[in-house]
Design a protein around this motif. Structure first.
Motif, short mmCIF file in Angstrom:
data_model
loop_
_atom_site.label_atom_id
_atom_site.label_comp_id
_atom_site.label_asym_id
_atom_site.label_seq_id
_atom_site.Cartn_x
_atom_site.Cartn_y
_atom_site.Cartn_z
N ILE A 141 0.86 -1.18 0.00
CA ILE A 141 0.00 0.00 0.00
C ILE A 141 0.90 1.23 0.00
O ILE A 141 1.61 1.50 0.96
N SER A 143 1.51 5.22 -0.28
CA SER A 143 0.84 6.49 -0.04
C SER A 143 1.55 7.69 -0.65
O SER A 143 1.04 8.80 -0.59
N HIS A 181 -1.29 -0.99 -4.25
CA HIS A 181 -2.44 -0.08 -4.19
C HIS A 181 -1.93 1.32 -3.86
O HIS A 181 -1.26 1.51 -2.84
N VAL A 183 -2.76 4.84 -2.45
CA VAL A 183 -3.77 5.51 -1.63
C VAL A 183 -3.23 6.87 -1.20
O VAL A 183 -2.03 7.02 -0.98
N ALA A 188 -9.11 6.08 2.02
CA ALA A 188 -8.73 5.12 0.97
C ALA A 188 -7.98 3.94 1.57
O ALA A 188 -8.16 2.79 1.15
N LEU A 189 -7.13 4.22 2.57
CA LEU A 189 -6.41 3.13 3.25
C LEU A 189 -7.40 2.18 3.92
O LEU A 189 -7.29 0.95 3.79
N ASN A 191 -10.46 1.68 3.17
CA ASN A 191 -11.21 0.99 2.13
C ASN A 191 -10.42 -0.21 1.60
O ASN A 191 -10.97 -1.31 1.44
N VAL A 192 -9.14 -0.01 1.33
CA VAL A 192 -8.29 -1.11 0.85
C VAL A 192 -8.22 -2.23 1.89
O VAL A 192 -8.33 -3.42 1.57
#
Length: 315
Positions: A141, A143, A181, A183, A188-189, A191-192
């Motif tokens: 993930i 950012s 992903h 984000v 958004a984090l 959500n993932v």
């Protein structure tokens, strides 16, 4: 636990009207609901035209919270789970693995803290590459647009050896095993992480070995400040989800965090008291720019004394 919006998908009584009603009382997450006086909330709902529907939502929330309570588990069961499932994932760096007695522990949230250019992201690439080659799926993930497939390719090639056809096959497999992903905010984090949780629970055969969040502080720091209750609730939500994913699904979770000035100008990990107890393991990074040698220091570990350290280089 998470923001209330995520509960609207699977719970009919928790709809947009209920979420708006909760927001009017400063309730944006399950954590906010837990600390709010339910009787006051019910009394407020009874004054509105859709009171029956709102009270159904309140009851639904209480039922959800009840199902999240963990049953009592014996020490023997916990020991067996620890011995069978909570092993270590090698980082691919010998000095790192020696310091941590094997590597990143499955079921734990490990945090890398350090100033900019101290090696946090590069070690994330190293760990992701090593796990993707040897063990399986990695969820990365990102950012800050820091994920570099070119750097991953370099590391995988170095680990794999020199036979071109062999390296090509391993590289393809490793790149397929890394799911990235991008984000750019904490919502958004969440959500993932919620989507990942759903996939792990519903898709037979779907397994993740490592989750990396680089960096968690860039997502959470903007919503903090003063007595911002929503910000602290979101921190709790992120921490709860990461810990739950790690423990329930036998995943090693790795997050990065930057440092800020504390008292007297001394650097300390960002995100404050709300976050510091969430990681099981906290490792501080440093770098000697003259020699390009990196250092890692144990700030916190459940099985080791703080103060242990190791040096390493990044090829």
């Amino acid at each position: 636990m998470g923001a209330l919006n995520y509960l609207t998908v699977e719970n009919a009584s928790i709809d947009a009207d209920f979420v708006q009603f909760c927001a009017s009382h400063g309730i944006f997450s399950v954590e906010d609901f837990l600390v709010h006086d339910v009787y006051v909330l019910v009394a407020s709902a009874e004054k509105l035209s859709n009171s029956d529907r709102l009270k159904q939502g309140i009851n639904q929330m209480l039922s959800i919270i009840e199902t999240w309570h963990q049953p009592w588990v014996s020490g023997q069961v916990l020991l067996e789970d620890r011995e069978q499932n909570k092993h270590c994932l090698s980082t691919g760096c010998k000095s790192f693995d020696m310091l941590l007695q094997g590597g990143l522990r499955v079921g734990h949230v490990t945090e890398f803290v350090g100033p900019s250019s101290s090696g946090k992201t590069q070690v994330c690439f190293q760990v992701a590459s090593n796990v993707a080659i040897k063990l399986g799926s990695v969820v990365f993930i990102d950012s800050g647009n820091s994920f570099s497939p070119t750097r991953i390719k370099q590391i995988v090639t170095r680990i794999s050896g020199s036979v071109e056809t062999w390296v090509h096959g391993i590289l393809q497999q490793a790149m397929r095993n890394i799911e990235c992903h991008a984000v750019f905010d904490v919502y958004a984090l969440l959500n993932v992480l919620q989507q990942l949780k759903s996939s792990l629970e519903s898709q037979a055969g779907y397994k993740v070995r490592l989750i990396i969040v680089d960096s968690v502080s860039s997502l959470i720091a903007p919503i903090l400040g003063g007595s911002n209750a929503q910000g602290h609730a979101l921190i709790a939500s992120v921490g709860y989800l990461l810990k739950k994913l790690a423990d329930r699904h036998n995943i090693a979770v790795l997050v990065t965090n930057h440092m800020v000035s504390g008292e007297g100008g001394t650097l300390k990990p960002a995100l404050g008291e709300s976050w510091k107890n969430i990681p099981h393991v906290r490792l501080q990074f440093s770098r000697d720019h003259a020699t390009n040698i990196y250092g890692v220091y144990i700030l916190k570990h459940p099985y080791m004394a703080s103060g242990g350290s190791a040096n390493f280089t990044i090829p």
